[in-house]
Design a protein around this motif. Structure first.
Motif, PDB file in Angstrom:
ATOM      1  N   ASN A  57      26.662   2.366 -67.867  1.00 24.93           N
ATOM      2  CA  ASN A  57      25.360   2.944 -67.729  1.00 24.93           C
ATOM      3  C   ASN A  57      23.769   2.623 -66.949  1.00 24.93           C
ATOM      4  O   ASN A  57      23.079   3.130 -66.146  1.00 24.93           O
ATOM      5  CB  ASN A  57      25.283   3.588 -68.586  1.00 24.93           C
ATOM      6  N   ALA A  58      23.444   1.257 -66.767  1.00 28.70           N
ATOM      7  CA  ALA A  58      22.453   0.245 -66.313  1.00 28.70           C
ATOM      8  C   ALA A  58      22.943   0.356 -64.782  1.00 28.70           C
ATOM      9  O   ALA A  58      22.027   0.593 -63.854  1.00 28.70           O
ATOM     10  CB  ALA A  58      22.823  -0.942 -66.512  1.00 28.70           C
ATOM     11  N   VAL A  59      24.123   0.672 -64.039  1.00 32.89           N
ATOM     12  CA  VAL A  59      24.267   0.681 -62.871  1.00 32.89           C
ATOM     13  C   VAL A  59      23.730   1.993 -62.307  1.00 32.89           C
ATOM     14  O   VAL A  59      23.223   2.608 -61.284  1.00 32.89           O
ATOM     15  CB  VAL A  59      24.936   0.146 -62.150  1.00 32.89           C
TER      16      VAL A  59
ATOM     17  N   VAL B 176      22.413  -5.832 -61.354  1.00 32.84           N
ATOM     18  CA  VAL B 176      22.505  -5.524 -62.681  1.00 32.84           C
ATOM     19  C   VAL B 176      23.588  -6.334 -63.229  1.00 32.84           C
ATOM     20  O   VAL B 176      23.555  -6.882 -64.602  1.00 32.84           O
ATOM     21  CB  VAL B 176      23.407  -3.984 -62.449  1.00 32.84           C
ATOM     22  N   LEU B 177      24.456  -6.428 -62.590  1.00 34.28           N
ATOM     23  CA  LEU B 177      25.147  -7.610 -63.257  1.00 34.28           C
ATOM     24  C   LEU B 177      24.727  -8.461 -63.903  1.00 34.28           C
ATOM     25  O   LEU B 177      25.015  -9.588 -64.768  1.00 34.28           O
ATOM     26  CB  LEU B 177      26.740  -7.909 -61.892  1.00 34.28           C
ATOM     27  N   GLN B 178      24.022 -10.107 -62.741  1.00 39.41           N
ATOM     28  CA  GLN B 178      22.831 -10.896 -63.216  1.00 39.41           C
ATOM     29  C   GLN B 178      21.754 -11.029 -64.281  1.00 39.41           C
ATOM     30  O   GLN B 178      22.127 -11.483 -65.088  1.00 39.41           O
ATOM     31  CB  GLN B 178      22.174 -11.528 -61.843  1.00 39.41           C
ATOM     32  N   GLN B 179      21.430  -9.937 -64.523  1.00 43.74           N
ATOM     33  CA  GLN B 179      20.811  -9.145 -65.907  1.00 43.74           C
ATOM     34  C   GLN B 179      21.696  -9.088 -67.527  1.00 43.74           C
ATOM     35  O   GLN B 179      21.045  -9.293 -68.530  1.00 43.74           O
ATOM     36  CB  GLN B 179      20.668  -7.855 -65.519  1.00 43.74           C
ATOM     37  N   PHE B 180      23.175  -8.887 -66.671  1.00 42.19           N
ATOM     38  CA  PHE B 180      23.723  -8.853 -68.054  1.00 42.19           C
ATOM     39  C   PHE B 180      24.438 -10.539 -67.627  1.00 42.19           C
ATOM     40  O   PHE B 180      25.549 -10.422 -69.122  1.00 42.19           O
ATOM     41  CB  PHE B 180      25.298  -7.874 -67.887  1.00 42.19           C
TER      42      PHE B 180
ATOM     43  N   SER C  69      28.992 -12.944 -63.337  1.00 41.70           N
ATOM     44  CA  SER C  69      29.439 -13.136 -62.509  1.00 41.70           C
ATOM     45  C   SER C  69      29.405 -12.116 -61.555  1.00 41.70           C
ATOM     46  O   SER C  69      29.811 -11.787 -61.482  1.00 41.70           O
ATOM     47  CB  SER C  69      30.581 -13.836 -62.093  1.00 41.70           C
ATOM     48  N   PRO C  70      28.578 -11.901 -60.791  1.00 45.18           N
ATOM     49  CA  PRO C  70      28.552 -11.371 -59.485  1.00 45.18           C
ATOM     50  C   PRO C  70      29.796 -11.242 -58.579  1.00 45.18           C
ATOM     51  O   PRO C  70      29.890 -10.377 -57.806  1.00 45.18           O
ATOM     52  CB  PRO C  70      27.209 -11.645 -58.156  1.00 45.18           C
ATOM     53  N   ASP C  71      29.989 -12.124 -58.307  1.00 45.80           N
ATOM     54  CA  ASP C  71      31.407 -12.404 -57.582  1.00 45.80           C
ATOM     55  C   ASP C  71      32.576 -11.094 -58.059  1.00 45.80           C
ATOM     56  O   ASP C  71      33.736 -11.516 -57.042  1.00 45.80           O
ATOM     57  CB  ASP C  71      32.375 -13.588 -58.043  1.00 45.80           C
ATOM     58  N   VAL C  72      32.329 -10.781 -59.697  1.00 49.58           N
ATOM     59  CA  VAL C  72      33.496  -9.577 -59.867  1.00 49.58           C
ATOM     60  C   VAL C  72      33.711  -8.698 -58.526  1.00 49.58           C
ATOM     61  O   VAL C  72      34.379  -7.781 -58.970  1.00 49.58           O
ATOM     62  CB  VAL C  72      33.370  -9.105 -61.384  1.00 49.58           C
ATOM     63  N   VAL C  73      32.227  -8.262 -57.766  1.00 47.44           N
ATOM     64  CA  VAL C  73      32.232  -7.195 -56.964  1.00 47.44           C
ATOM     65  C   VAL C  73      31.916  -7.650 -55.457  1.00 47.44           C
ATOM     66  O   VAL C  73      31.235  -8.994 -55.209  1.00 47.44           O
ATOM     67  CB  VAL C  73      31.315  -6.061 -56.957  1.00 47.44           C
ATOM     68  N   CYS C  74      32.689  -7.946 -54.251  1.00 46.72           N
ATOM     69  CA  CYS C  74      32.065  -8.941 -53.339  1.00 46.72           C
ATOM     70  C   CYS C  74      32.268  -7.909 -52.333  1.00 46.72           C
ATOM     71  O   CYS C  74      33.780  -7.330 -52.135  1.00 46.72           O
ATOM     72  CB  CYS C  74      33.265  -9.848 -53.551  1.00 46.72           C
ATOM     73  N   LEU C  75      31.881  -7.666 -51.249  1.00 48.35           N
ATOM     74  CA  LEU C  75      31.864  -6.627 -50.159  1.00 48.35           C
ATOM     75  C   LEU C  75      31.577  -8.039 -48.537  1.00 48.35           C
ATOM     76  O   LEU C  75      31.260  -8.894 -49.093  1.00 48.35           O
ATOM     77  CB  LEU C  75      30.141  -5.768 -50.223  1.00 48.35           C
ATOM     78  N   LEU C  76      33.111  -7.551 -47.730  1.00 51.02           N
ATOM     79  CA  LEU C  76      33.653  -8.999 -46.841  1.00 51.02           C
ATOM     80  C   LEU C  76      32.305  -8.161 -45.793  1.00 51.02           C
ATOM     81  O   LEU C  76      31.771  -7.199 -45.423  1.00 51.02           O
ATOM     82  CB  LEU C  76      34.546  -8.527 -46.790  1.00 51.02           C
ATOM     83  N   PRO C  77      32.503  -8.859 -44.617  1.00 45.96           N
ATOM     84  CA  PRO C  77      31.878  -8.486 -44.047  1.00 45.96           C
ATOM     85  C   PRO C  77      32.834  -6.929 -43.159  1.00 45.96           C
ATOM     86  O   PRO C  77      33.775  -7.494 -43.181  1.00 45.96           O
ATOM     87  CB  PRO C  77      32.162  -9.667 -42.110  1.00 45.96           C
ATOM     88  N   ALA C  78      31.995  -6.391 -42.029  1.00 41.66           N
ATOM     89  CA  ALA C  78      32.616  -5.129 -41.357  1.00 41.66           C
ATOM     90  C   ALA C  78      33.152  -5.732 -40.072  1.00 41.66           C
ATOM     91  O   ALA C  78      32.983  -5.050 -39.393  1.00 41.66           O
ATOM     92  CB  ALA C  78      31.589  -4.265 -41.606  1.00 41.66           C
TER      93      ALA C  78
END
Length: 421
Positions: free
Chosen positions: A30-32, A160-164, A167-176
């Motif tokens: 909900n926060a996201v 948002v993850l850091q506010q809670f 770890s932001p590492d639960v979502v990772c975007l690789l180089p394109a």
């Protein structure tokens, strides 16, 4: 492996998700969703950078484009996912053996899900919401076309993850890059499941290259058969919706199959397509072309009606284009679908139940429709909240995949000192 450390961090972070309660997951989602609304200008500015590099005539332009309405819908879908029951901890089987051992099969996350997708920045948010709700970490690999849009989206999720305190590492975007795709497909021990979402070329590459488990999704060569007993008004509405609602999505209609006894109705059946804005180009086989050529529709719109070629059938157009195939029987229609369909979505328009039941029994596709457009093949439309993709394979999930489809299970066995003889 240059990305090995990245994969290691995601794998480690995935373990922390098992300690969260469902309420904590819902609060984050909900926060996201709120953050998406509060950062609309930021997201649309990044999306504008991507759109500026693509020609508007490109069929992928519509997939790439984010609007204020689409962002509202994305946020709404995320809030909807938060309201759904958790897919975790469900006991799917339990029994006690004669020796007293108690067995229980319970649903659990896969762990780390890798997602490869093309010019669809909404997938970034959909995948995160479904993975996070189901206790999975995710590794995202978007295409160059949507890189700015994807990066701002993941950045907002990380904030948002850091506010809670997560770890932001639960979502990772690789180089394109293609190199990142190769490393992701070889990340054995780090990525538990890979899901490609895009065109046939991408899906074939992933299936042929991957060393990690793969679920095929997305590519859709979609047919609709207008039977000799089809209702004309119903057919006009269904075909128009299936073809023109959004031409760039995988559930869009590519080929209209028509029984030869209904060719007299063909001009009226396809009239709404060529009168639509944007107009639809028709690629008609010999009999269909002759039926339309002698009509007033052809006089008004002859530039939009062309002769079909062998390439017209079995093509996923992702554009305002439609092939027409004439058949003499239901069996001939089924043979055409067997040859050219992709196992995604197929439909029949008929008032004859026996014909419809035969069609449903014979057609080998994830979703088979009777008197409804294939545009309904969508996780949200099926009441699943959202979707991570539409599986066209038979091993494992099939059709729209949502929360339940991205969990697995484990057996819990409890004893009192029993030993096996």
């Amino acid at each position: 492996m240059q990305l090995k450390e990245t994969f290691q961090r995601v794998k480690l972070a995935s373990k922390t998700l098992t300690t969260l309660t469902d309420q904590q997951r819902n609060d984050v989602l909900n926060a996201v969703a709120d953050a998406i609304i509060n950062n609309k200008e930021r997201i649309l500015a990044a999306n504008g950078e991507d759109l500026a590099k693509m020609q508007k005539e490109n069929p992928l332009y519509d997939r790439l484009q984010l609007t204020e309405k689409r962002l509202n819908d994305i946020a709404g879908d995320m809030r909807n996912v938060a309201t759904l029951p958790t897919p975790l901890g469900h006991i799917t089987k339990q029994k006690t053996l004669p020796n007293g051992l108690r067995l229980c099969r319970v649903s659990v996350p896969f762990g780390v899900i890798g997602m490869i997708y093309e010019a669809r920045p909404n997938v970034t948010y959909d995948v995160f919401s479904l993975c996070f709700k189901s206790g999975n970490a995710c590794v995202l690999k978007g295409g160059r076309d949507a890189d700015a849009s994807n990066r701002v989206g993941v950045s907002i999720i990380h904030e948002v993850l850091q506010q809670f305190g997560i770890s932001p590492d639960v979502v990772c975007l690789l180089p394109a890059t293609h190199e990142a795709t190769g490393e992701m497909l070889s990340a054995v021990g780090y990525i538990d499941l890979c899901i490609p979402r895009g065109g046939r070329k991408l899906i074939d590459f992933v299936r042929d290259t991957a060393r990690v488990p793969v679920i095929e999704t997305g590519a859709g060569v979609v047919n609709t058969y207008f039977d000799k007993d089809g209702d004309l008004e119903m057919g006009k509405a269904i075909i128009l919706n299936a073809k023109t609602r959004r031409v760039s999505v995988c559930n869009a209609l590519d080929c209209l199959i028509i029984h030869e006894s209904r060719l007299k109705d063909l001009p009226e059946l396809v009239g709404p397509l060529v009168e639509h804005a944007p107009t639809v180009t028709i690629y008609a086989d010999e009999k269909a072309y002759a039926a339309v050529e002698n009509s007033s529709l052809f006089t008004l719109h002859s530039s939009l009606i062309e002769h079909a070629t062998t390439e017209s059938f079995g093509t996923e157009f992702m554009d305002y284009k439609l092939a027409i195939k004439t058949v003499g029987s239901l069996d001939e229609a089924l043979a055409h679908i067997d040859k050219y369909g992709s196992g995604h979505s197929e439909a029949i328009i008929t008032r004859d139940e026996q014909t419809a039941r035969k069609f449903q029994a014979h057609v080998d596709a994830a979703c088979v429709y009777w008197n409804a457009p294939t545009s309904f093949t969508d996780g949200a439309q099926f009441g699943l909240g959202a979707e991570i993709g539409i599986s066209t394979q038979k091993l494992g999930p099939r059709g729209p995949m949502a929360l339940e489809e991205i969990t697995t299970y484990k057996w819990l066995i409890e004893g009192e000192g029993q030993v096996r003889p």
